[in-house]
Design a protein around this motif. Structure first.
Motif, mmCIF file in Angstrom:
data_model
loop_
_atom_site.group_PDB
_atom_site.id
_atom_site.type_symbol
_atom_site.label_atom_id
_atom_site.label_comp_id
_atom_site.label_asym_id
_atom_site.label_seq_id
_atom_site.Cartn_x
_atom_site.Cartn_y
_atom_site.Cartn_z
ATOM 1 N N ILE A 213 0.868 -1.181 0.000
ATOM 2 C CA ILE A 213 0.000 0.000 0.000
ATOM 3 C C ILE A 213 0.904 1.229 0.000
ATOM 4 O O ILE A 213 1.785 1.359 0.861
ATOM 5 C CB ILE A 213 -0.905 0.037 1.243
ATOM 6 C CG1 ILE A 213 -1.863 -1.159 1.251
ATOM 7 C CG2 ILE A 213 -1.676 1.351 1.319
ATOM 8 C CD1 ILE A 213 -2.582 -1.354 2.580
ATOM 9 N N THR A 214 0.710 2.117 -0.957
ATOM 10 C CA THR A 214 1.447 3.376 -0.994
ATOM 11 C C THR A 214 0.447 4.510 -0.871
ATOM 12 O O THR A 214 -0.469 4.645 -1.690
ATOM 13 C CB THR A 214 2.244 3.512 -2.302
ATOM 14 O OG1 THR A 214 3.181 2.435 -2.393
ATOM 15 C CG2 THR A 214 3.003 4.836 -2.339
ATOM 16 N N THR A 215 0.619 5.326 0.163
ATOM 17 C CA THR A 215 -0.353 6.381 0.444
ATOM 18 C C THR A 215 0.299 7.465 1.287
ATOM 19 O O THR A 215 1.438 7.314 1.745
ATOM 20 C CB THR A 215 -1.579 5.798 1.181
ATOM 21 O OG1 THR A 215 -2.596 6.796 1.297
ATOM 22 C CG2 THR A 215 -1.210 5.304 2.578
ATOM 23 N N THR A 216 -0.427 8.542 1.495
ATOM 24 C CA THR A 216 -0.013 9.540 2.477
ATOM 25 C C THR A 216 -0.940 9.446 3.683
ATOM 26 O O THR A 216 -2.157 9.310 3.544
ATOM 27 C CB THR A 216 -0.067 10.974 1.900
ATOM 28 O OG1 THR A 216 -1.278 11.150 1.170
ATOM 29 C CG2 THR A 216 1.105 11.239 1.000
ATOM 30 N N ILE A 217 -0.330 9.477 4.858
ATOM 31 C CA ILE A 217 -1.070 9.539 6.118
ATOM 32 C C ILE A 217 -1.157 11.010 6.505
ATOM 33 O O ILE A 217 -0.138 11.695 6.631
ATOM 34 C CB ILE A 217 -0.356 8.741 7.224
ATOM 35 C CG1 ILE A 217 -0.230 7.263 6.824
ATOM 36 C CG2 ILE A 217 -1.096 8.880 8.551
ATOM 37 C CD1 ILE A 217 -1.550 6.535 6.661
ATOM 38 N N SER A 218 -2.366 11.505 6.667
ATOM 39 C CA SER A 218 -2.548 12.911 7.000
ATOM 40 C C SER A 218 -3.581 13.022 8.120
ATOM 41 O O SER A 218 -3.905 12.032 8.779
ATOM 42 C CB SER A 218 -2.985 13.700 5.758
ATOM 43 O OG SER A 218 -2.991 15.090 6.013
ATOM 44 N N GLY A 219 -4.068 14.210 8.365
ATOM 45 C CA GLY A 219 -5.016 14.413 9.451
ATOM 46 C C GLY A 219 -5.565 15.820 9.409
ATOM 47 O O GLY A 219 -5.360 16.561 8.443
ATOM 48 N N TRP A 220 -6.238 16.204 10.476
ATOM 49 C CA TRP A 220 -6.960 17.474 10.479
ATOM 50 C C TRP A 220 -6.064 18.681 10.728
ATOM 51 O O TRP A 220 -6.499 19.814 10.572
ATOM 52 C CB TRP A 220 -8.107 17.396 11.473
ATOM 53 C CG TRP A 220 -9.129 16.381 11.039
ATOM 54 C CD1 TRP A 220 -9.317 15.892 9.777
ATOM 55 C CD2 TRP A 220 -10.094 15.731 11.862
ATOM 56 N NE1 TRP A 220 -10.338 14.981 9.747
ATOM 57 C CE2 TRP A 220 -10.840 14.856 11.020
ATOM 58 C CE3 TRP A 220 -10.412 15.782 13.213
ATOM 59 C CZ2 TRP A 220 -11.867 14.062 11.494
ATOM 60 C CZ3 TRP A 220 -11.443 14.992 13.690
ATOM 61 C CH2 TRP A 220 -12.170 14.146 12.837
ATOM 62 N N MET A 221 -4.797 18.447 11.106
ATOM 63 C CA MET A 221 -3.834 19.552 11.113
ATOM 64 C C MET A 221 -3.180 19.714 9.746
ATOM 65 O O MET A 221 -2.407 20.643 9.530
ATOM 66 C CB MET A 221 -2.747 19.313 12.165
ATOM 67 C CG MET A 221 -3.214 19.410 13.595
ATOM 68 S SD MET A 221 -1.776 19.434 14.701
ATOM 69 C CE MET A 221 -2.534 18.919 16.238
ATOM 70 N N LEU A 222 -3.434 18.751 8.851
ATOM 71 C CA LEU A 222 -2.875 18.721 7.498
ATOM 72 C C LEU A 222 -1.372 18.468 7.493
ATOM 73 O O LEU A 222 -0.665 18.846 6.546
ATOM 74 C CB LEU A 222 -3.222 20.001 6.719
ATOM 75 C CG LEU A 222 -4.730 20.297 6.587
ATOM 76 C CD1 LEU A 222 -4.949 21.515 5.708
ATOM 77 C CD2 LEU A 222 -5.486 19.094 6.041
ATOM 78 N N GLY A 223 -0.877 17.806 8.539
ATOM 79 C CA GLY A 223 0.458 17.241 8.479
ATOM 80 C C GLY A 223 0.407 15.960 7.654
ATOM 81 O O GLY A 223 -0.594 15.238 7.690
ATOM 82 N N SER A 224 1.447 15.674 6.875
ATOM 83 C CA SER A 224 1.419 14.518 5.981
ATOM 84 C C SER A 224 2.720 13.741 6.019
ATOM 85 O O SER A 224 3.795 14.310 6.203
ATOM 86 C CB SER A 224 1.166 14.961 4.533
ATOM 87 O OG SER A 224 -0.162 15.382 4.345
#
Length: 380
Positions: free
Chosen positions: A212-223
């Motif tokens: 699986i190749t993806t970006t992990i991000s969140g509600w602070m928009l850190g990636s």
């Protein structure tokens, strides 16, 4: 439509530029960049930012040569803002981008990291304009490519683009977080959107040894960009790449509506960590690990954190000698952020290559250094 500028020349020029930057070392990927006509995937209008709004940039107004030079620049072109397509926009609009044609260098980087090989069966999450789908088709053949798009309008437009390019992959309209069982088992899942956590369906639909190749991000928009490999026990592991890569969050993982921010005094103390650390790419990623349900708000005084579910907040202001933090609500958001940043700084403040991730059906953990080192659980 004719042009004095050769698109063949422009495609070859883009490939040369990416190769000169060390991004196109594989002959097959270079051939794909040279072969796929990016102009087929942008329509006749894209959005460009003027600093406050998104303005439609129209092919007919720019002229054919300027339009094609823009198309073949290594740039992300926004095609939809808050559900409004560039084609539909009568004038400047405000809001957040909700779809774009990703810059070609990032398309190539994702393929490189995913280590896609001839004979692989690939599930792409997020068809978007269809450009990256066409590149995959050129590499693997249409039958080996499955692509899922959440937005019905985008999916229909991408299908038109791909037909114009002479491509016929398996196109699915639906929630990519559920994958696509009919094409399983896949060798690779590659996401052109970011996720807060890895959907279990992606694990279930991979073959043993698949990735699986993806970006992990969140509600602070850190990636953080990562490739995870699934073992025969059903556990996926991997390390993050150092690349400062960000994608739009998958729509089901998007931030909830944020309540109006009021600077409640709450409890006050001197901040142990400078909020300037949140301006660092990895610092922001680490802060998000510490407070995964918080959204970052930039205020005139300094960064603030707001948790939509609990109403908790933390806000900072300079006090002459450093920073003061105010916290209010059941979650001590700044405490959580400082604890995470402290662990990172004690490790020497390394870049994201020092971080890894372990994923099972029931637990997802990001760790620093080694699995037994400092770790943070992602929301599941």
């Amino acid at each position: 439509m004719t042009s004095t500028t050769s698109t063949t020349h422009l495609r070859q020029g883009l490939a040369r530029e990416l190769a000169a930057r060390g991004l196109l070392t594989d002959p097959a990927r270079r051939a794909a960049v040279e072969a796929v006509l990016r102009e087929l995937f942008l329509g006749d209008v894209v959005f460009r930012s003027n600093g406050t709004h998104w303005e439609p940039a129209r092919r007919e107004q720019l002229g054919e040569d300027e339009w094609l030079r823009m198309v073949y620049s290594d740039t992300t072109w926004v095609t939809q803002v808050d559900g409004i397509s560039a084609q539909e926009a009568a004038g400047p609009v405000s809001g957040r981008p909700t779809s774009s044609s990703t810059l070609p260098s990032l398309v190539v980087r994702m393929l490189e990291l995913a280590d896609i090989r001839e004979g692989d069966r690939v599930l792409e999450i997020g068809t978007g304009t269809g450009y990256s789908t066409a590149v995959l088709c050129h590499l693997l053949g249409d039958e080996a490519v499955y692509s899922v798009e959440y937005d019905q309008e985008l999916a229909a437009t991408a299908a038109q683009h791909l037909r114009a390019a002479g491509r016929s992959p398996h196109l699915v309209v639906g929630d990519g977080l559920g994958g696509h069982q009919d094409g399983a088992d896949y060798d690779t899942v590659i996401a052109t959107c970011a996720v807060r956590t890895i959907p279990p369906s992606w694990l279930w639909q991979l073959r043993d040894g698949g990735s699986i190749t993806t970006t992990i991000s969140g509600w602070m928009l850190g990636s953080g960009l990562i490739r995870l490999v699934l073992d025969e026990e059903g556990v996926a592991r991997g390390r993050f790449a150092a690349d400062p890569v960000s994608y739009m969050l998958a729509r089901p993982h998007e931030r909830p509506p944020r309540p109006t921010f009021y600077a409640h005094p709450g409890s006050t103390r001197t901040a142990r960590m400078s909020p300037d650390l949140l301006d660092d790419w990895t610092g922001l990623f680490v802060a998000q690990l510490g407070a995964p349900s918080a959204e970052l708000v930039r205020t005139a005084a300094g960064p603030a954190l707001v948790d939509a579910a609990t109403g908790s907040q933390a806000w900072t202001e300079p006090d002459g000698n450093g920073w003061t933090v105010h916290q209010d609500g059941p979650l001590r958001l700044w405490d959580q952020v400082e604890d995470a940043l402290d662990a990172w700084q004690q490790a020497g403040a390394p870049d994201q290559m020092a971080f890894g991730m372990t994923v099972t059906e029931w637990d997802q953990v990001v760790w620093l250094g080694a699995p037994e080192g400092p770790c943070w659980r992602l929301p599941v």
